[in-house]
Scaffold this motif. Structure first.
Motif: not given
Lengths: 321, 114
Positions: A115, A120, A127, A129-130, A135, A153, A155, A197
């Motif tokens: 992304s 991110y 966030c 994603k991690k 978000c 998410c 992204s 994620e």
């Protein structure tokens, strides 16, 4: 950047062995080294896959073309056969990054890149994603983010090549747990649609070995994107189309949008709508209506809707010429 | 204050973005040698903004003039879905739901790509 081991693999099987336990595959390194410098990725070992035999070639066969994972984006953009047979692919490759990046970036790396969401990419931001709980883009700076998502998410997928390869119905060969599996582009990215994620469906040890593009006689293809700069910039929205054109009418059409969802965004309903239709403004508007009907714009990305509509029209019209 | 984290999003025009430049040599010995580096920067953005306003019929009053601002100035952007209180609650619930292990909540199931 943290210290790491560096090894060169000579076969796909040994590469998979070497990457187990905290390693990462290194192709062109354009995406991975950026993540390492930003402390987003901290692999214990880099497994250089550039020496894998047969992965630098573009093989032209009667029923399908095979592109190895280490084929560079510049090679794809400049290949006369690809320019003739799959023009949309050559254009999409030519829009990637800058000449320096295209000379180093590989096909496999372009498909597997992570992304570009600025939350991110910031090392101090934890966030969704991690693995975090929030978000930040949903109520924050979301100008570049998705109009559609299957999870939370937002992204978007940023690979140009994925968008046109989906329109061309390409299959991606992946080495997974010792076996070669062939994934469609929707299968390659489905993980990002359902899981905050994930950037794609690849597991930690999965290795992209190449891409197979079926040859369809007289198939036309086109790719267009809109960016803020003419060169060396990410697409705000991209669009790819492929199909047969007989007497000005579309057959076997495939229309795909990029940078509007965590995956290349296409609907079978749109392809069915386009089947047998003349290529003109009203057909394009009808396709855009269906494709964008469930778009959920955020505070700052509503402009992507008119941009996508314009790109759908221009890309379809390009198929007619 | 610079808010961009890096040059990926602090966009500098590159060669492909720059129009052809006319160079006019001024033969004005009475002026002597003078610098012209900075002065050109002052009217440039205003001149481009004027050209954009001339083309669009509406003004974009902040820089850089990006596609989103042009579309907004033209009134082409549909209104973002108004966030009602119930939508906020729903989003918060979805977030809690999603953070539980093993769950795969979906906010926008009806748009699943096929």
């Amino acid at each position: 950047m943290k210290p790491f081991d560096y090894v060169t693999a000579s076969t796909p099987a040994s590469a998979a062995d070497l990457v187990a336990d905290g390693g990462k595959y290194l192709g062109g390194g354009i995406d991975l080294l950026g993540e390492m410098k930003e402390y987003l990725a901290e692999p214990k070992r880099l497994v250089n896959i550039k020496a894998l035999p047969g992965t630098h070639e573009i093989k032209e066969e009667e029923h399908a073309w095979n592109l190895g994972t280490n084929v560079t984006v510049a090679q794809i953009a400049a290949h006369p056969g690809i320019q003739k047979k799959f023009p949309g692919l050559a254009v999409a490759a030519g829009e990637v990054g800058s000449p320096q990046i295209r000379n180093v970036a590989t096909l496999g790396g372009n498909l597997a890149q992570h992304s570009r969401c600025w939350y991110y990419r910031h090392r101090d931001v934890y966030c969704l994603k991690k693995g975090g709980d929030v978000c930040f883009a949903l109520d924050g700076e979301n100008k570049i983010h998705s109009l559609f998502t299957g999870c939370t998410c937002v992204s978007p997928v940023v690979s140009n090549l994925a968008i046109i390869l989906q329109a061309l119905e390409a299959k991606v060969t992946v080495l997974r747990a010792g076996k070669q599996v062939r994934l469609t582009i929707p299968e390659l990215y489905h993980g990002a649609w359902v899981n905050d994620e994930r950037h794609n469906s690849l597991g930690p040890g999965d290795l992209i070995l190449g891409v197979e593009i079926p040859v369809v006689e007289d198939l036309r293809s086109a790719y267009l994107q809109m960016s803020e700069k003419h060169e060396f910039d990410w697409a705000l929205v991209s669009c790819a189309a492929a199909g047969l054109v007989e007497n000005g009418k579309l057959h076997r059409p495939r229309l795909v949008l990029g940078v509007v969802a965590p995956v290349p965004y296409a609907l079978q309903e749109v392809n069915r709508f386009l089947e047998g239709k003349p290529i003109d403004d009203s057909t394009a508007a009808g396709a855009a209506d269906i494709l964008l009907k469930n778009a959920s714009p955020l505070e700052h990305n509503g402009y992507k809707i008119p941009l996508a509509r314009a790109l759908i029209r221009r890309t379809l019209l390009q198929l007619a010429t | 204050m610079v808010l961009n984290a890096n040059f990926e999003r602090y966009k500098l025009p590159c060669l492909a973005d720059i129009p052809e430049i006319d160079i006019v040599l001024m033969d004005m010995p009475e002026r002597g040698v003078i610098g012209v580096g900075e002065p050109c920067h002052i009217p440039t953005a205003a001149a481009i903004a004027n050209a954009v306003a001339n083309a669009l019929g509406v003004r974009v009053t902040s820089l850089p003039i990006t596609p989103d601002k042009v579309l907004a100035a033209l009134g082409k952007i549909p209104n973002p879905q108004s966030k009602t209180a119930s939508a906020e609650v729903e989003a918060a619930l979805a977030m809690i739901h999603n953070s539980q292990p093993g769950s795969s909540g979906s906010r926008r199931e009806d748009s699943t790509p096929t």
